[in-house]
Scaffold this motif. Sequence first.
Motif, PDB file in Angstrom:
ATOM      1  N   GLY A  97     -66.883  -3.365  27.056  1.00 25.24           N
ATOM      2  CA  GLY A  97     -65.881  -4.285  26.508  1.00 25.24           C
ATOM      3  C   GLY A  97     -64.505  -3.674  26.670  1.00 25.24           C
ATOM      4  N   LYS A  98     -63.461  -4.508  26.516  1.00 27.44           N
ATOM      5  CA  LYS A  98     -62.105  -3.944  26.600  1.00 27.44           C
ATOM      6  C   LYS A  98     -61.140  -4.672  25.680  1.00 27.44           C
ATOM      7  N   LEU A  99     -60.029  -4.004  25.401  1.00 25.43           N
ATOM      8  CA  LEU A  99     -58.967  -4.618  24.604  1.00 25.43           C
ATOM      9  C   LEU A  99     -57.784  -4.939  25.506  1.00 25.43           C
ATOM     10  N   ILE A 100     -57.185  -6.107  25.304  1.00 26.27           N
ATOM     11  CA  ILE A 100     -55.877  -6.405  25.915  1.00 26.27           C
ATOM     12  C   ILE A 100     -54.906  -6.482  24.738  1.00 26.27           C
ATOM     13  N   VAL A 101     -53.868  -5.644  24.777  1.00 20.30           N
ATOM     14  CA  VAL A 101     -53.047  -5.418  23.589  1.00 20.30           C
ATOM     15  C   VAL A 101     -51.599  -5.854  23.839  1.00 20.30           C
TER      16      VAL A 101
END
Length: 406
Positions: A97-101
């Motif tokens: 999974g990943k975060l876009i911040v």
Amino acid sequence: MVQVRAGAYDCDVLVVGGGIVGLSTAYAITRAAPGKRVTVLEKEPGPARHQTGRNSGVIHSGIYYRPGSLKARYAVRGAAEMVKFCAEYGIAHAVTGKLIVATEREELPRLHALVQRGRENGIPVRELGPAQIGEYEPEVRGLAAIHVGTTGVCDFVGVTRQLARASGAEIRYGARVVRVDRRPERGVAVLTASGDVVRARVLVNCAGLYCDEVARLTGDEPEVRIVPFRGEYYELARPELVRGLVYPVPDPAFPFLGVHLTRGIDGGVHIGPNAVPALAREGYGWGVVRPRELAGTVAWPGSWAIARRHWRYGAGELHRSVSKGAFLRAVRRLLPAAEAGDLVRAPAGVRAQAVLRDGTLVDDFLIREGARAVHVLNAPSPAATASLPIGREVGRRVLEMLAAAG
Ligand SMILES: Cc1cc2nc3c(=O)[nH]c(=O)nc-3n(C[C@H](O)[C@H](O)[C@H](O)COP(=O)(O)OP(=O)(O)OC[C@H]3O[C@@H](n4cnc5c(N)ncnc54)[C@H](O)[C@@H]3O)c2cc1C
């Protein structure tokens, strides 16, 4: 002069380029049509020495791409297939999974637009406030973020080697194609730098950073030129600061995703890539200059149009390339705990970005056909993720062409 003679073929399909796209194509053809003889010519001593072996190693979910585009369709499908392929053959991978911040207020509408786009592309996303960001990444700061569950990481070089083995194709390394003789009624014959001649019914051009040049060797005008954009990386000396994958909100004017933090399958955390013009197609540092290639880039009107349109953004990227302090300031927006001593230079990659004569950066994957030839003319990120569907599509066109040729 290398010439084609009717009936004297060394193989049915000749693939130029032993990166992940070329070898996915070879794999797709031999799967769909067992018995077809495929030969791959790769100029380096092994597979995946350029874009495929010099990237972020991310299996992209497909969230960024315009619904209906090849990038969106092939990335969504390709991500799932890539995970399956890695699992089947025991290749290192993880769905992290990943975060876009978003770190600035002006990025919030764009972050929201990405949520919509993700939903249109069938990708589940979770919206997070500042406190929830810390649940995933305790050291990362932002005003808001989204979590994309289907993003992962893998060993694309391992995937490419496996594709080579499983394809059953004849693969010749150290074989740089320097000349092509194409006769629509007969087939193609290519000459390598070491003087070998290989004759085939159909040629597939997966030459990455040189795909426009190989297209022109066949006599087809690709109507684009590859403009090489280097992506520079640092390695994070304290990898414990980052658990997974952390991305900024991308600038929609560019097909690049912005400097991100990526924990790879080896446990190391890479920071990058930026995007600066490379002075050679395989120019992995400012010291690598190839005058002929540079002259070709400068002679293409599209290069000047990019410079005029995007000089401000480009100047920022150049500054961050030559000044570690400026790069660090950009990283600190996401990761305030990062310090100068945390950034250790790591190998760079160069993107093969196709550019039209008017300076438009070709956004989608671009596959064109000529007589007895299929050219992959734009396969930048996420083409490693999407390589299995891309290979099948190229393979389908090749098999149709072979059937029509009789
Ligand atoms: C910095 C960077 C980060 C990226 N991050 C990601 C990511 O995280 N996830 C993702 O999905 N994608 C990513 N990408 C994109 C991905 O790496 C590429 O889309 C993919 O590797 C393209 O594969 P390819 O086979 O087309 O090109 P390449 O891997 O470049 O292969 C082309 C091959 O052709 C050979 N060749 C060229 N000319 C000749 C000739 N005349 N004769 C014989 N051989 C020739 C070259 O030696 C080369 O091996 C990234 C790319 C870069 C540069």
